[in-house]
Enzyme design. Structure first.
Site, PDB file in Angstrom:
ATOM      1  N   ARG A 271     -15.603 -68.421  -7.049  1.00  0.00           N
ATOM      2  CA  ARG A 271     -14.878 -69.276  -7.345  1.00  0.00           C
ATOM      3  C   ARG A 271     -14.103 -70.066  -6.347  1.00  0.00           C
ATOM      4  NH1 ARG A 271      -9.987 -68.413 -11.801  1.00  0.00           N
ATOM      5  NH2 ARG A 271      -8.886 -67.808  -9.915  1.00  0.00           N
ATOM      6  N   ARG A 273     -11.381 -72.222  -5.276  1.00  0.00           N
ATOM      7  CA  ARG A 273      -9.915 -72.898  -5.858  1.00  0.00           C
ATOM      8  C   ARG A 273      -8.898 -74.026  -5.046  1.00  0.00           C
ATOM      9  NH1 ARG A 273      -6.301 -70.220  -9.474  1.00  0.00           N
ATOM     10  NH2 ARG A 273      -7.394 -70.767 -10.976  1.00  0.00           N
ATOM     11  N   LYS A 288     -13.787 -62.465  -8.189  1.00  0.00           N
ATOM     12  CA  LYS A 288     -12.286 -61.360  -9.297  1.00  0.00           C
ATOM     13  C   LYS A 288     -13.459 -59.978  -9.405  1.00  0.00           C
ATOM     14  CE  LYS A 288      -9.562 -64.586 -12.015  1.00  0.00           C
ATOM     15  NZ  LYS A 288      -9.225 -64.879 -13.004  1.00  0.00           N
ATOM     16  N   LYS A 301      -8.227 -59.361  -7.822  1.00  0.00           N
ATOM     17  CA  LYS A 301      -8.072 -60.428  -7.883  1.00  0.00           C
ATOM     18  C   LYS A 301      -8.245 -60.880  -5.916  1.00  0.00           C
ATOM     19  CE  LYS A 301      -6.049 -64.299  -8.525  1.00  0.00           C
ATOM     20  NZ  LYS A 301      -5.504 -65.743  -9.305  1.00  0.00           N
ATOM     21  N   TYR A 366      -6.607 -78.393 -14.023  1.00  0.00           N
ATOM     22  CA  TYR A 366      -5.580 -77.965 -14.998  1.00  0.00           C
ATOM     23  C   TYR A 366      -3.980 -78.753 -14.396  1.00  0.00           C
ATOM     24  CZ  TYR A 366      -5.911 -73.454 -13.574  1.00  0.00           C
ATOM     25  OH  TYR A 366      -5.761 -72.164 -12.683  1.00  0.00           O
ATOM     26  N   ARG A 368      -0.635 -76.640 -13.471  1.00  0.00           N
ATOM     27  CA  ARG A 368       0.063 -75.877 -14.337  1.00  0.00           C
ATOM     28  C   ARG A 368       1.530 -75.196 -13.523  1.00  0.00           C
ATOM     29  NH1 ARG A 368      -2.264 -69.729 -11.861  1.00  0.00           N
ATOM     30  NH2 ARG A 368      -3.226 -70.338 -13.937  1.00  0.00           N
ATOM     31  N   GLU A 433       0.237 -67.924 -19.967  1.00  0.00           N
ATOM     32  CA  GLU A 433      -0.554 -66.479 -18.533  1.00  0.00           C
ATOM     33  C   GLU A 433       0.616 -66.398 -18.907  1.00  0.00           C
ATOM     34  OE1 GLU A 433      -3.277 -66.300 -15.955  1.00  0.00           O
ATOM     35  OE2 GLU A 433      -3.876 -68.099 -16.718  1.00  0.00           O
ATOM     36  N   LYS A 465     -11.335 -69.263 -18.627  1.00  0.00           N
ATOM     37  CA  LYS A 465     -11.766 -71.106 -18.352  1.00  0.00           C
ATOM     38  C   LYS A 465     -12.896 -70.520 -18.603  1.00  0.00           C
ATOM     39  CE  LYS A 465      -6.996 -71.622 -17.169  1.00  0.00           C
ATOM     40  NZ  LYS A 465      -6.669 -70.331 -17.092  1.00  0.00           N
TER      41      LYS A 465
END
Length: 753
Positions: A271, A273, A288, A301, A366, A368, A433, A465
């Site tokens: 991914r 980010r 990951k 990760k 999202y 956070r 989490e 997710k």
């Protein structure tokens, strides 16, 4: 429970006169539709609509005005408390002993802040309850009158958005002040970005769903134990600071999705980010990697950073790894070993992207809120709200991301109203989490265990997710679904189990509106809660996860395919046909079968008392409520299967092999006994029949053991959560042994006689 009753039982005493008059609005509707002196129902007309909207707007104005006044009051109280705290902190360094703050001063400040926190909690609950009330009365109006009011009144709600107040600003300020006071002016010092600079980090993470009604309450509870993690304390907090966006990559066959879902050894997720808005220039490329426990390694990760302008060239292979890290080498801020490690990671990610033809598939967005002591990662809690999954592919002919590494027609403008419904999945819950780094045998803090065992959260182990986004956004391409997919329609709100929540100084715990969930005006049976993960069990290494414990307690009738729940379309069709065409003869036959089953169960229940068996030790303590269900079997959508991950370690294969060899040894011994009897038996005697019985038993055990071994290996390779123990084989073989020994003994007696 009906919403009207829920509203009455959840009222805050000081706010009593400012709630929506829900019962009065219902009475207004009922009176106009069914006048007291009229024998026939009244047809709703334009005058009735105007009168009802006027009453409804008066209620909206009342709620909006109170919320606005109360919010302004909280802002002023926070400013006053902030000045008082700053003054007390300054006086700590004073040389005058009289000016130095005492323990009583800090206790008074802590009490004032606790009272403000309780006010924020009450205002959030007030807002949530009133917003639900307006939605329900509008729904009732549209249903009973036949007139559509929802679109019109939604515009008026947006004009007076009492429900859109952002409490995160309050929470960040209160967190800082409460941390200063609770630590008596000595907050934990450290790098607030600790963790952000790590390239490889391993944490034990447990995930939970949080209903929107409980989000603010949960944040306020956590901030009393952990401060909100702020990366730049010198900058005023803005909502964009909490935004996190990730682009997940996969190919057309969804190889990465399937690997992560099945928890294959070495399964990867790739991914990209970024933090904040679309103008952010630093993009983190993350990978990951899942590792099985038996390997002795932990899932890791790892990530490295790229400038946004270089991402496309890097993913296409036009930019080499050496070029990507050339500037980092010149700056000299990292050691040569660190740069080499990052280059190795970048080379592997680039190779995987090119060879597996990975493309952008799903974006997750999202906001956070992270709670952590600066520089201390032993306990880190994050809460992700407004979670959305968005399609990024071009596979259906619609251009979304094009040749770019992400689509550019959207940013962080939740709820992304410009997107069509089939392009976005707005997740209904927040994701909590809990990340712990504890030493072997060390328990998590007591407040953490109380938090995860409370009514505010719902444990969902291994929630992802990426997996959820793929499963919901690509229904025509993905047939294997995660175990939580069929549970999305279940209300996760639960009654309060113990006194846990926001507490005012010198008062009892505030009442939470989440203790009386209601989805409709009708009386409904309470939905049995899904199982909650035990915090202590979750913290112990090697303990089965929630879904694995469910897989270990499989009903016998489920057969081999338990982890793959079949779709219910075939069963539904058969049941419908059966109901339409059932004849009298069929009903009679079913009645007979039912009677025989009932008789058999009765005989078995009485016979079981004759068999000794261990009994559970009775202990003092609360017993579970009657009828409470902690596990259930879900049906997959038509044409789909639901996968429940099952852990299979190498020692399981060795155990199956040892069991087969034990059966093989047993068969060899029986065959030796049979051969010996044949050598000493007279022709046509009973001993010959006994030898034949031992031979049959030996051959049967060999065939049974071989077949069972092959079946077990096949089930383990496919990770099926079936019953691996031998249910009937030992009983049958023991019976054959008894018969053979009996024949041999009988033959011996007959020979002597």
């Amino acid at each position: 429970m009906k919403f009207g009753q829920q509203l009455r039982t959840s009222l805050i005493k000081d706010y009593y006169y400012y709630y929506i008059s829900y019962d009065d609005l219902k009475t207004e509707l009922k009176t106009r539709l069914n006048p007291p002196n009229s024998p026939t129902p009244h047809i709703w007309n334009e005058d009735d609509e105007k009168a009802f909207v006027q009453v409804l707007e008066a209620e909206l104005d009342k709620v909006f005005t109170f919320q606005k006044v109360k919010s302004g009051e909280i802002v002023r109280r926070i400013k006053v408390s902030q000045k008082e705290v700053e003054d007390v902190i300054k006086n700590m360094d004073s040389r005058e002993e009289a000016r130095k703050p005492t323990e009583d001063d800090f206790e008074m400040l802590e009490e004032d802040l606790s009272d403000i926190i309780a006010d924020v909690h009450d205002l959030a609950k007030f807002t949530q309850l009133n917003y639900t009330g307006f939605q329900k009365i509008i729904k009732k109006h549209d249903k009973q009158t036949g007139w559509t009011l929802r679109p019109l009144f939604s515009a008026r709600l947006n004009a007076k958005p009492f429900f859109k107040d952002n409490y995160d600003v309050f929470i960040v300020k209160l967190s800082r002040l409460y941390d200063l006071v609770s630590t008596r002016g000595n907050p934990t010092q450290g790098d607030s970005s600790a963790g952000g600079t790590q390239q490889n980090f391993v944490r034990q993470t447990t995930k939970y769903w949080v209903h929107p009604d409980n989000i603010t309450e949960l944040k306020l509870i956590i901030l009393k134990h952990l401060p909100v993690l702020v990366f730049n304390a010198n900058k005023e907090f803005e909502k964009d600071d909490a935004a996190i966006s990730s682009i997940y990559y996969d190919n057309r066959d969804f190889d990465l999705y399937l690997g992560r879902l099945r928890k294959d050894e070495g399964a990867e997720a790739v991914r990209l980010r970024w933090y904040g808005g679309m103008g952010t220039q630093t993009i983190f490329v993350e990978r990951k990697t899942h590792r099985e426990d038996w390997t002795g390694e932990k899932s890791v990760k790892a990530r490295f950073s790229l400038k946004e302008k270089h991402v496309n060239a890097f993913l296409r292979g036009d930019m080499t790894v050496e070029q990507a890290f050339e500037k980092m080498r010149k700056e000299g801020k990292k050691s040569e070993a660190e740069i080499e490690s990052l280059e190795a990671l970048a080379r592997e990610v680039q190779y995987t992207t090119l060879t597996k033809e990975l493309k952008p598939v799903v974006r997750s967005f999202y906001n956070r809120t992270a709670f952590q002591l600066p520089g201390d990662a032993r306990v880190r809690i994050s809460l992700d709200t407004e979670l959305s999954m968005i399609r990024e592919d071009n596979w259906d002919g619609k251009v979304r991301s094009g040749d770019n590494w992400r689509r550019t027609d959207i940013g962080i403008d939740y709820p992304f109203q410009q997107l069509p419904e089939h392009d976005i999945e707005r997740f209904p819950y927040a994701i909590l989490e809990v990340k712990l780094q504890t030493q072997a045998g060390q328990q998590p803090p007591e407040w953490v265990r109380e938090l995860v065992a409370s009514h505010l959260v719902e444990a969902v182990p291994k929630f992802s997710k990426f997996i959820h986004g793929c499963a919901t956004l690509y229904p025509n391409k993905i047939d294997l679904l995660p175990y939580w997919h069929p549970q999305m329609h279940i209300d996760i709100r639960k009654p309060i189990t113990h006194h846990f929540g926001i507490e005012r100084p010198n008062q009892s715990v505030s009442v939470s509106t989440s203790d009386e969930p209601s989805d409709s005006e009708d009386e409904i049976a309470p939905v049995p809660p899904m199982p909650m993960a035990d915090a202590e069990a979750a913290s112990a290494p090697g303990v089965l996860d929630e879904e694995e414990r469910a897989g270990a307690t499989i009903p016998a009738q489920t057969g081999d395919d338990y982890p793959f729940y079949d779709s219910e379309d075939e069963d539904s069709d058969e049941e419908e046909t059966h109901l339409l065409h059932r004849s009298n003869a069929t009903r009679t036959r079913n009645a007979i079968v039912k009677a025989l089953q009932s008789f058999g169960n009765t005989v078995f229940s009485y016979g079981s008392y004759l068999i000794p068996h261990p009994r559970a030790t009775e202990i003092d303590g609360p017993s579970p409520k009657a009828g409470t269900t902690y596990a259930r079997k879900f049906k997959a959508p038509p044409g789909k299967r639901i996968f429940v991950p099952v852990r299979v370690e190498p020692k399981v294969y060795f155990a199956a092999e040892r069991t087969f060899l034990s059966w093989f040894e047993f068969a060899v011994i029986l065959s030796a006994v049979a051969t010996t009897l044949l050598n000493f038996a007279e022709s046509g005697g009973m001993v010959v029949w006994a030898a034949l019985g031992f031979t049959i038993t030996a051959v049967a055990s060999l065939i049974y053991a071989a077949g069972l071994y092959i079946w077990r290996v096949r089930m383990m390779r496919s990770r099926r959560a079936v019953r691996y123990h031998e249910k009937y084989g030992p009983t049958v073989l023991c019976a054959l042994m008894v018969i053979s020994v009996g024949v041999n003994f009988g033959g011996a007696l007959a020979g002597k006689v």
